[in-house]
Write a protein that holds these residues in place. Structure first.
Motif, PDB file in Angstrom:
ATOM      1  N   ALA A 203       3.759  -3.621  -4.694  1.00 54.36           N
ATOM      2  CA  ALA A 203       2.629  -3.882  -5.078  1.00 54.36           C
ATOM      3  C   ALA A 203       2.000  -5.392  -4.546  1.00 54.36           C
ATOM      4  O   ALA A 203       1.251  -5.958  -3.832  1.00 54.36           O
ATOM      5  N   SER A 204       3.126  -6.295  -4.933  1.00 53.76           N
ATOM      6  CA  SER A 204       2.898  -7.594  -4.967  1.00 53.76           C
ATOM      7  C   SER A 204       2.841  -7.898  -3.391  1.00 53.76           C
ATOM      8  O   SER A 204       2.408  -9.190  -3.185  1.00 53.76           O
ATOM      9  N   ASN A 205       3.534  -7.156  -2.425  1.00 52.38           N
ATOM     10  CA  ASN A 205       3.579  -7.495  -1.104  1.00 52.38           C
ATOM     11  C   ASN A 205       2.570  -6.830  -0.420  1.00 52.38           C
ATOM     12  O   ASN A 205       2.005  -7.354   0.868  1.00 52.38           O
ATOM     13  N   PHE A 206       2.195  -5.568  -0.749  1.00 52.17           N
ATOM     14  CA  PHE A 206       1.295  -4.650   0.116  1.00 52.17           C
ATOM     15  C   PHE A 206       0.278  -4.134  -0.896  1.00 52.17           C
ATOM     16  O   PHE A 206       0.446  -2.906  -1.088  1.00 52.17           O
ATOM     17  N   PRO A 207      -0.554  -4.697  -1.605  1.00 52.32           N
ATOM     18  CA  PRO A 207      -1.676  -3.941  -2.460  1.00 52.32           C
ATOM     19  C   PRO A 207      -2.500  -3.083  -1.810  1.00 52.32           C
ATOM     20  O   PRO A 207      -3.003  -2.249  -2.732  1.00 52.32           O
ATOM     21  N   GLN A 208      -2.722  -3.064  -0.768  1.00 54.44           N
ATOM     22  CA  GLN A 208      -3.602  -1.953   0.124  1.00 54.44           C
ATOM     23  C   GLN A 208      -2.868  -1.058  -0.053  1.00 54.44           C
ATOM     24  O   GLN A 208      -3.449   0.464   0.258  1.00 54.44           O
ATOM     25  N   ILE A 209      -1.394  -0.854   0.025  1.00 50.65           N
ATOM     26  CA  ILE A 209      -0.663   0.355   0.192  1.00 50.65           C
ATOM     27  C   ILE A 209      -0.233   1.040  -1.274  1.00 50.65           C
ATOM     28  O   ILE A 209      -0.320   2.111  -1.644  1.00 50.65           O
ATOM     29  N   VAL A 210      -0.044  -0.107  -2.214  1.00 52.45           N
ATOM     30  CA  VAL A 210       0.446   0.264  -3.619  1.00 52.45           C
ATOM     31  C   VAL A 210      -0.504  -0.623  -4.306  1.00 52.45           C
ATOM     32  O   VAL A 210      -0.070  -1.673  -4.518  1.00 52.45           O
ATOM     33  N   ASN A 217       6.727  -0.013 -12.131  1.00 53.88           N
ATOM     34  CA  ASN A 217       6.950  -1.591 -12.008  1.00 53.88           C
ATOM     35  C   ASN A 217       6.445  -1.943 -10.562  1.00 53.88           C
ATOM     36  O   ASN A 217       6.948  -3.008 -10.004  1.00 53.88           O
ATOM     37  N   ASP A 218       5.086  -1.619 -10.361  1.00 56.96           N
ATOM     38  CA  ASP A 218       4.427  -1.826  -9.258  1.00 56.96           C
ATOM     39  C   ASP A 218       5.340  -1.631  -7.855  1.00 56.96           C
ATOM     40  O   ASP A 218       5.127  -2.272  -6.949  1.00 56.96           O
ATOM     41  N   VAL A 219       6.203  -0.559  -7.858  1.00 61.48           N
ATOM     42  CA  VAL A 219       6.890  -0.095  -6.691  1.00 61.48           C
ATOM     43  C   VAL A 219       6.941   1.287  -6.471  1.00 61.48           C
ATOM     44  O   VAL A 219       7.144   2.003  -7.344  1.00 61.48           O
ATOM     45  N   LYS A 220       6.472   1.836  -5.227  1.00 63.85           N
ATOM     46  CA  LYS A 220       6.414   3.059  -4.704  1.00 63.85           C
ATOM     47  C   LYS A 220       7.847   3.457  -4.094  1.00 63.85           C
ATOM     48  O   LYS A 220       7.777   2.772  -2.916  1.00 63.85           O
ATOM     49  N   GLN A 221       8.529   4.236  -4.387  1.00 59.90           N
ATOM     50  CA  GLN A 221       9.632   4.386  -3.504  1.00 59.90           C
ATOM     51  C   GLN A 221       9.529   5.324  -2.390  1.00 59.90           C
ATOM     52  O   GLN A 221       8.728   6.163  -2.482  1.00 59.90           O
ATOM     53  N   PHE A 222      10.085   5.142  -1.348  1.00 58.06           N
ATOM     54  CA  PHE A 222      10.093   6.240  -0.074  1.00 58.06           C
ATOM     55  C   PHE A 222      10.446   7.502  -0.569  1.00 58.06           C
ATOM     56  O   PHE A 222       9.920   8.544  -0.039  1.00 58.06           O
ATOM     57  N   VAL A 247       1.570   9.067   2.616  1.00 57.38           N
ATOM     58  CA  VAL A 247       0.625   9.404   1.740  1.00 57.38           C
ATOM     59  C   VAL A 247       0.011   8.230   0.917  1.00 57.38           C
ATOM     60  O   VAL A 247       0.523   7.395   0.507  1.00 57.38           O
ATOM     61  N   GLY A 248      -1.187   8.657   0.397  1.00 58.35           N
ATOM     62  CA  GLY A 248      -1.542   7.738  -0.596  1.00 58.35           C
ATOM     63  C   GLY A 248      -2.707   6.696  -0.077  1.00 58.35           C
ATOM     64  O   GLY A 248      -3.234   6.920   1.022  1.00 58.35           O
ATOM     65  N   PRO A 249      -2.880   5.621  -0.712  1.00 61.22           N
ATOM     66  CA  PRO A 249      -3.854   4.548  -0.218  1.00 61.22           C
ATOM     67  C   PRO A 249      -3.675   4.144   1.116  1.00 61.22           C
ATOM     68  O   PRO A 249      -4.586   3.580   1.910  1.00 61.22           O
ATOM     69  N   ARG A 254      -5.358   2.333   6.645  1.00 63.05           N
ATOM     70  CA  ARG A 254      -4.737   2.234   8.081  1.00 63.05           C
ATOM     71  C   ARG A 254      -3.602   1.583   8.094  1.00 63.05           C
ATOM     72  O   ARG A 254      -3.385   0.515   8.904  1.00 63.05           O
ATOM     73  N   ARG A 255      -2.633   2.034   7.031  1.00 66.53           N
ATOM     74  CA  ARG A 255      -1.147   1.433   7.047  1.00 66.53           C
ATOM     75  C   ARG A 255      -0.092   2.288   6.766  1.00 66.53           C
ATOM     76  O   ARG A 255       0.926   2.074   6.400  1.00 66.53           O
ATOM     77  N   ALA A 256      -0.541   3.630   7.237  1.00 60.52           N
ATOM     78  CA  ALA A 256       0.243   4.657   6.854  1.00 60.52           C
ATOM     79  C   ALA A 256       1.366   4.681   8.074  1.00 60.52           C
ATOM     80  O   ALA A 256       1.352   5.771   9.031  1.00 60.52           O
ATOM     81  N   SER A 257       2.139   3.622   8.255  1.00 61.47           N
ATOM     82  CA  SER A 257       2.832   3.460   9.642  1.00 61.47           C
ATOM     83  C   SER A 257       4.115   4.429   9.716  1.00 61.47           C
ATOM     84  O   SER A 257       4.237   4.966  10.983  1.00 61.47           O
ATOM     85  N   ASP A 258       4.594   5.018   8.652  1.00 62.55           N
ATOM     86  CA  ASP A 258       5.585   6.148   8.793  1.00 62.55           C
ATOM     87  C   ASP A 258       5.073   7.450   9.085  1.00 62.55           C
ATOM     88  O   ASP A 258       5.772   8.084  10.217  1.00 62.55           O
TER      89      ASP A 258
END
Length: 516
Positions: A203-210, A217-222, A247-249, A254-258
């Motif tokens: 989340a600290s790096n990409f809050p639009q995604i997480v 821990n503000d981390v969403k694992q792959f 999936v998700g936010p 427009r950041r669902a790159s995978d």
């Protein structure tokens, strides 16, 4: 389709078998330092490079996975390369690319990884080669395939251009970025799957995604496994993906790159990656291809393979008023397929300075070490020989408990030694000098030579994470004659921080005593 995939697997397996048909290295070799770093994880003389990724779930903080950060660092360093222009690739330019407020390299993964790598960087291990080694180490620590590692990369001296793939990019941009580094549209999908089998989005790096507070821990694992496997693919194809870039936010942002990448060929490629063997072998091929992207003009070695027998810490020292030379060191024996319990004795059989004689030195077991796939036993020795006759080379003779013998002659070359110039450790020292450290190096130089040269490799701090290597040369002056040798001395004033990481070579004409 199943038949095509199976053919592809067979081709990949065969190609990997061929990749490992590599001649045993001839000692000494340019790969020696990196071979140690790669092979000696635990035990005697362990280098400890794998400590940070053992176990696979280990991390520098809550939610962090160091193995994923190693892989990400290698990818980001490579990703600005251009195979058409012959620039960039895996060249350690990333060390200059962290002070731009984030940019392409957002997050703590990069400075943490590079700080960890820095002590392994030396005149015999470029930072780019260490980064490449981290790919092998991270993948293997997590149960993935052996990624063959070549050496010979040359470190960049400045930042590369921007151009790392970012989540907000279009498919066209992704395809062009991967093509620029030598990967086609299919390989792009495969590399993303291989790279995202570990770690997650912070989340600290990409809050639009997480969004902050939305995940532990503000981390969403792959995916939900802490190992190198194809769960990233099977979850996606079965519609059960938890990948925050699927999936998700990320979709609304427009950041669902995978999702964008995996679906770029209607999920055909990612579906083939649901086969575990195919996933493993594909990742083995493509992750090696990734770390082998280097600038034009850089020639890589064959992949590192372990020595069956490797001399370690060899040293000749003039003793007893110059009448004798003490020969000390160790012989590292690979015991992966032939355990140490089957070894009765290890001996050195050496020739004198003229190439004659067949003198034996016995070695005794000193310790054991292990890597991910290999084990080793070290045998130490110490012997005196006449300074008049000296030594020119040796072979290693291993006698098994069965009575059978194995002779190792370094690919027919013998293990070469020279006694023209010898570092004299007992007469060398480091002393305090007004807050600095005075290094005094003494050497014995065989007559009629009267002088020698001391070349130091210093690590000098600079305004990036990793230090710069600087070479300094000092003339060594004659002090006295002992037996058939001149004793020479050189001094150099070190910064206090350099006392533990400075290495030096001593040379007299073509003869050298190196990496002390």
């Amino acid at each position: 389709m199943a038949f095509c995939v199976m053919n592809k697997i067979i081709i990949l397996v065969l190609s990997q078998c061929l990749r490992w048909v590599t001649a045993a290295p001839t000692w000494p070799s340019s790969v020696d330092e990196l071979e140690d770093i790669m092979m000696l994880n635990t035990g005697y003389r362990a280098r400890g490079f794998a400590d940070a990724v053992t176990p696979c779930s280990a991390g520098a903080g809550p939610g962090r996975v160091t193995a994923a950060e190693f892989i990400r660092t290698a990818f980001h360093d490579m990703a600005t390369g251009n195979i058409f222009q012959g620039t960039g690739g895996l060249d350690a330019s990333i060390v200059f690319e962290l002070n731009n407020g984030g940019g392409d390299n957002i997050g703590q993964a990069f400075p943490t990884s590079l700080t960890y790598f820095a002590p392994y960087f030396s005149s015999r291990a470029s930072m780019a080669d260490v980064i490449a080694m981290s790919m092998y180490t991270a993948v293997r620590a997590c149960g993935g395939p052996v990624i063959p590692v070549k050496t010979g990369r040359v470190d960049a001296t400045e930042a590369g251009p921007p151009g790392v793939p970012l989540p907000q990019n279009s498919l066209f941009t992704f395809q062009n970025q991967f093509a620029r580094t030598g990967f086609d549209a299919t390989e792009m999908i495969q590399v993303v799957a291989c790279g995202h089998t570990l770690g997650g989005v912070h989340a600290s790096n990409f809050p639009q995604i997480v969004p902050v507070g939305s995940a532990p821990n503000d981390v969403k694992q792959f995916d939900n496994t802490a190992k190198f496997d194809n769960k990233i693919a099977t979850d996606y194809v079965s519609g059960q993906s938890t990948d925050p870039l699927v999936v998700g936010p990320s979709q609304a942002a427009r950041r669902a790159s995978d999702l964008l990448v995996f679906n770029s060929d209607d999920n055909a490629t990612i579906t083939t990656m649901t086969d575990p063997a195919y996933f493993t072998n594909t990742c083995k091929v493509l992750l090696q291809k990734m770390i082998d992207v280097v600038p034009a003009g850089v020639t890589l070695t064959d992949p590192i393979v372990p020595y069956e027998v490797k001399p370690v810490a060899l040293q000749l020292t003039l003793q007893n008023g110059g009448s004798e030379i003490q020969f000390t060191g160790e012989i590292r024996v690979r015991t992966t397929t032939r355990p140490a319990s089957q070894i009765s004795s290890v001996q050195l059989v050496y020739k004198d300075r003229t190439g004659g004689g067949s003198n034996k030195i016995s070695a005794t077991q000193k310790g054991t070490a292990a890597g991910f796939d290999d084990s080793f036993t070290f045998y130490a020795f110490s012997a005196l020989m006449s300074s008049q006759s000296g030594i020119s080379s040796f072979n290693v003779l291993i006698t098994l408990a069965s009575g059978a013998t194995e002779s190792y002659d370094n690919n027919g070359s013998g293990y070469s030694m020279q006694d023209t110039v010898m570092f004299q450790k007992p007469q060398s020292c480091v002393t305090d000098s007004n807050g600095q450290k005075l290094l005094t190096v003494t050497a014995a130089v065989r007559l009629p030579a009267t002088s020698a040269e001391l070349t130091l490799t210093l690590k000098v701090a600079r305004d990036v994470i990793t230090p710069q290597l600087q070479s300094q040369t000092v003339a060594m002056t004659q002090k006295t004659i002992v037996g058939p040798y001149n004793i020479v001395t050189g001094t150099y004033l070190l910064e206090a921080s350099q006392a533990q990481n400075t290495v030096f070579d001593i040379s007299a004409g073509q003869a050298k005593d190196t990496f002390k």
